[in-house]
Structure formats: structure tokens, C-alpha cells
Scaffold this motif. Structure first.
Motif, short mmCIF file in Angstrom:
data_model
loop_
_atom_site.label_atom_id
_atom_site.label_comp_id
_atom_site.label_asym_id
_atom_site.label_seq_id
_atom_site.Cartn_x
_atom_site.Cartn_y
_atom_site.Cartn_z
N GLU A 1 31.13 42.58 37.75
CA GLU A 1 32.48 43.02 37.99
C GLU A 1 33.23 42.68 39.16
O GLU A 1 34.20 42.36 39.42
N GLU A 2 32.34 42.65 40.61
CA GLU A 2 32.88 42.44 41.77
C GLU A 2 33.07 40.87 41.67
O GLU A 2 33.99 40.26 42.39
N LEU B 1 37.17 36.29 41.51
CA LEU B 1 37.41 35.35 40.98
C LEU B 1 39.13 35.38 40.48
O LEU B 1 40.00 34.46 40.77
N ARG B 2 39.42 36.54 39.91
CA ARG B 2 40.70 36.96 39.62
C ARG B 2 41.75 36.81 40.93
O ARG B 2 42.77 36.13 40.75
N ALA B 3 41.09 37.41 42.22
CA ALA B 3 41.87 37.43 43.18
C ALA B 3 42.03 35.86 43.84
O ALA B 3 43.34 35.49 44.04
N LEU C 1 46.14 31.00 43.80
CA LEU C 1 46.59 29.77 43.58
C LEU C 1 47.78 29.81 42.39
O LEU C 1 48.06 28.71 41.72
N GLY C 2 48.08 30.92 41.91
CA GLY C 2 48.91 31.30 40.79
C GLY C 2 48.56 30.82 39.38
O GLY C 2 49.47 30.72 38.76
N SER D 1 42.35 37.39 30.15
CA SER D 1 41.23 37.94 29.26
C SER D 1 40.14 37.97 30.18
O SER D 1 39.04 37.93 29.51
N LEU D 2 40.12 37.77 31.57
CA LEU D 2 39.07 37.32 32.33
C LEU D 2 38.34 38.73 32.26
O LEU D 2 38.75 39.83 32.49
N ARG D 3 37.00 38.88 31.88
CA ARG D 3 36.45 40.03 31.83
C ARG D 3 34.64 39.89 31.82
O ARG D 3 34.27 38.78 31.52
N VAL D 4 34.11 40.89 31.78
CA VAL D 4 32.41 40.95 31.53
C VAL D 4 32.38 40.70 29.97
O VAL D 4 32.95 41.25 29.19
N ASP D 5 31.64 39.86 29.54
CA ASP D 5 31.23 39.52 28.15
C ASP D 5 30.49 40.68 27.69
O ASP D 5 29.29 40.99 28.14
#
Length: 81
Positions: free
Chosen positions: A22-23, A28-30, A35-36, A41-45
Motif C-alpha cells: 500500500e505504501e 507510485l501514485r504520487a 508527471l501528470g 484503477s491503481l490498487r492492490v490486487d
């Protein structure tokens, strides 16, 4: 001294697997956001997170054409081509 990704993975106990994933997703999201690029849908599978062996997978999810084009452009620019 801060551990690198590889070193962190080696010392993480099973009880910490989900927290570390999760961290990592938050980081990664940040970074992508700077970079715009937004991967909505970015998440833990969830299937791999339920397993007892290994680490949960990161699901980058489905993206629309605009997001895919932005990601391709950012990666292209980062390569300096």
C-alpha cells in the motif's frame, strides 16, 4: 540510511506485506501524479493479497486512451528520445 526497494522487500515480514504494498502504491501514485499521469484503477490486487506466499501484486488497472497516451509520452520523454 534508507533501504532501497530490493532491500526493503528482503526484510519485510509476512505481517507487513500489505502495508508495504500500500505504501508503494501511494508512492507510485504520487510520482506518476507529478508527471501528470493518473491511473484511476491503481490498487492492490485482491486475489494475490489474499495469498500467504510472496507479495501481493500491484494492479495498474485499466486506463482510457488519453491516460495511456500520457503515460507513453512521459515514458518517452524520460528516455530522452
Amino acid at each position: 540510511m534508507e533501504l532501497g526497494v530490493k532491500e526493503r522487500a528482503m526484510v519485510v515480514r509476512d505481517a507487513e506485506r500489505l502495508r508495504v504494498v500500500e505504501e508503494t502504491i501511494a508512492q507510485l501514485r504520487a510520482e506518476l501524479g507529478v508527471l501528470g499521469v493518473l491511473l484511476p484503477s491503481l490498487r492492490v490486487d485482491p486475489v494475490s493479497a489474499a495469498g500467504e506466499v510472496g507479495y501481493p501484486l500491484v494492479d495498474l488497472g485499466c486506463v482510457n486512451l488519453d491516460t495511456a497516451m500520457r503515460l507513453a509520452a512521459v515514458l518517452h520523454d524520460r528516455r530522452g528520445v
